[in-house]
Each structure stands twice: as structure tokens, then as C-alpha cells.
Design a protein around this motif. Structure first.
Motif, PDB file in Angstrom:
ATOM      1  N   VAL A  29      -0.362 -18.326   6.990  1.00 43.09           N
ATOM      2  CA  VAL A  29      -0.379 -16.859   6.955  1.00 43.09           C
ATOM      3  C   VAL A  29       0.615 -16.340   5.918  1.00 43.09           C
ATOM      4  O   VAL A  29       0.312 -15.420   5.156  1.00 43.09           O
ATOM      5  CB  VAL A  29      -0.068 -16.279   8.353  1.00 43.09           C
ATOM      6  N   MET A  30       1.788 -16.951   5.861  1.00 41.99           N
ATOM      7  CA  MET A  30       2.819 -16.494   4.919  1.00 41.99           C
ATOM      8  C   MET A  30       2.405 -16.729   3.466  1.00 41.99           C
ATOM      9  O   MET A  30       2.884 -16.035   2.569  1.00 41.99           O
ATOM     10  CB  MET A  30       4.152 -17.174   5.221  1.00 41.99           C
ATOM     11  N   ASP A  31       1.499 -17.674   3.230  1.00 41.57           N
ATOM     12  CA  ASP A  31       0.987 -17.892   1.874  1.00 41.57           C
ATOM     13  C   ASP A  31       0.220 -16.676   1.364  1.00 41.57           C
ATOM     14  O   ASP A  31       0.089 -16.477   0.157  1.00 41.57           O
ATOM     15  CB  ASP A  31       0.081 -19.128   1.822  1.00 41.57           C
ATOM     16  N   ASN A  32      -0.303 -15.862   2.284  1.00 40.05           N
ATOM     17  CA  ASN A  32      -1.046 -14.641   1.928  1.00 40.05           C
ATOM     18  C   ASN A  32      -0.274 -13.395   2.332  1.00 40.05           C
ATOM     19  O   ASN A  32      -0.878 -12.369   2.666  1.00 40.05           O
ATOM     20  CB  ASN A  32      -2.424 -14.651   2.594  1.00 40.05           C
ATOM     21  N   GLU A  58       0.549  -5.288   1.565  1.00 39.71           N
ATOM     22  CA  GLU A  58      -0.253  -4.216   0.981  1.00 39.71           C
ATOM     23  C   GLU A  58      -0.962  -3.397   2.069  1.00 39.71           C
ATOM     24  O   GLU A  58      -1.021  -2.163   1.991  1.00 39.71           O
ATOM     25  CB  GLU A  58      -1.284  -4.791   0.012  1.00 39.71           C
ATOM     26  N   ALA A  59      -1.471  -4.067   3.098  1.00 38.18           N
ATOM     27  CA  ALA A  59      -2.138  -3.358   4.201  1.00 38.18           C
ATOM     28  C   ALA A  59      -1.161  -2.436   4.926  1.00 38.18           C
ATOM     29  O   ALA A  59      -1.505  -1.304   5.264  1.00 38.18           O
ATOM     30  CB  ALA A  59      -2.755  -4.357   5.171  1.00 38.18           C
ATOM     31  N   VAL A  60       0.062  -2.912   5.154  1.00 42.98           N
ATOM     32  CA  VAL A  60       1.072  -2.088   5.833  1.00 42.98           C
ATOM     33  C   VAL A  60       1.493  -0.919   4.941  1.00 42.98           C
ATOM     34  O   VAL A  60       1.637   0.217   5.412  1.00 42.98           O
ATOM     35  CB  VAL A  60       2.286  -2.947   6.246  1.00 42.98           C
ATOM     36  N   GLU A  61       1.683  -1.187   3.660  1.00 44.90           N
ATOM     37  CA  GLU A  61       2.038  -0.108   2.724  1.00 44.90           C
ATOM     38  C   GLU A  61       0.964   0.971   2.714  1.00 44.90           C
ATOM     39  O   GLU A  61       1.280   2.172   2.751  1.00 44.90           O
ATOM     40  CB  GLU A  61       2.231  -0.667   1.323  1.00 44.90           C
TER      41      GLU A  61
END
Length: 102
Positions: A83-86, A92-95
Motif C-alpha cells: 500500500v505504501m508503494d502507492n 492525492e485523494a485526501v488532498e
């Protein structure tokens, strides 16, 4: 970014905290669920009055889940690493959700 793995009452858990902005923090947690699946979730919390709060309506997403024969520390850390690799996609989704930039 702060990442740690620990043994809890329910088994192994890996958690990462990423500061998105001055008032938004993203928590990514990987752990075994009561269903037997290893689940990774992402939740954002907001800073209010000196504390980070997560309320209904804040960003929350189940990112990845898998069925493993055993829920070992290595299995938890490997899924969390995937997951951390992406991470850039989640950030970006949170932003976009809060209208902020890192």
C-alpha cells in the motif's frame, strides 16, 4: 512520515502517519480483522483545538484486503508495504477530499 509495527491484543498491526497539511493527517493501518482477512485502511483526521479528530464524513477508505494462511508480522508488513508503494495516490485523494495540498 512515522511508521511502526506492534503486537496488540488482537495480533500484529502496522501503522503509518503522514502529515498532509497543517491540519490534516492521514493514518494507514494494516491488521487482521475479525473476519480473518488482513485489511489495510486509510483514514484522515483533522486538527481541532490541539487534537486530531476523526468524525463521520471524514476521508476513510479500505485500501486493500487479503486472505493469508497465517497472520504473521511479515504478512502484515508486506501488505502494508504494498500500500505504501502507492502512497502518492492516497495522498492525492485526501488532498482532493479536503481541498488542501501537501
Amino acid at each position: 512520515m512515522n511508521t511502526h509495527t506492534r503486537k496488540t491484543h488482537w495480533g500484529w498491526q502496522t501503522e503509518s502517519q503522514i502529515q498532509i497539511s497543517d491540519t490534516v493527517r492521514l493514518n494507514i493501518v494494516t491488521m487482521k480483522r475479525h473476519t480473518g482477512l488482513i485489511a489495510t485502511t486509510a483514514q484522515a483526521s483533522r486538527l481541532e483545538n490541539g487534537f486530531y479528530y476523526y468524525t463521520m464524513g471524514d476521508y476513510s477508505q479500505r485500501v486493500l484486503h487479503s486472505k493469508q494462511p497465517r497472520c504473521t508480522r511479515q504478512a502484515i508488513e508486506m501488505q502494508h508495504s504494498r500500500v505504501m508503494d502507492n502512497l502518492d495516490v492516497l495522498v492525492e485523494a485526501v488532498e482532493n477530499f479536503y481541498g488542501v495540498t501537501a
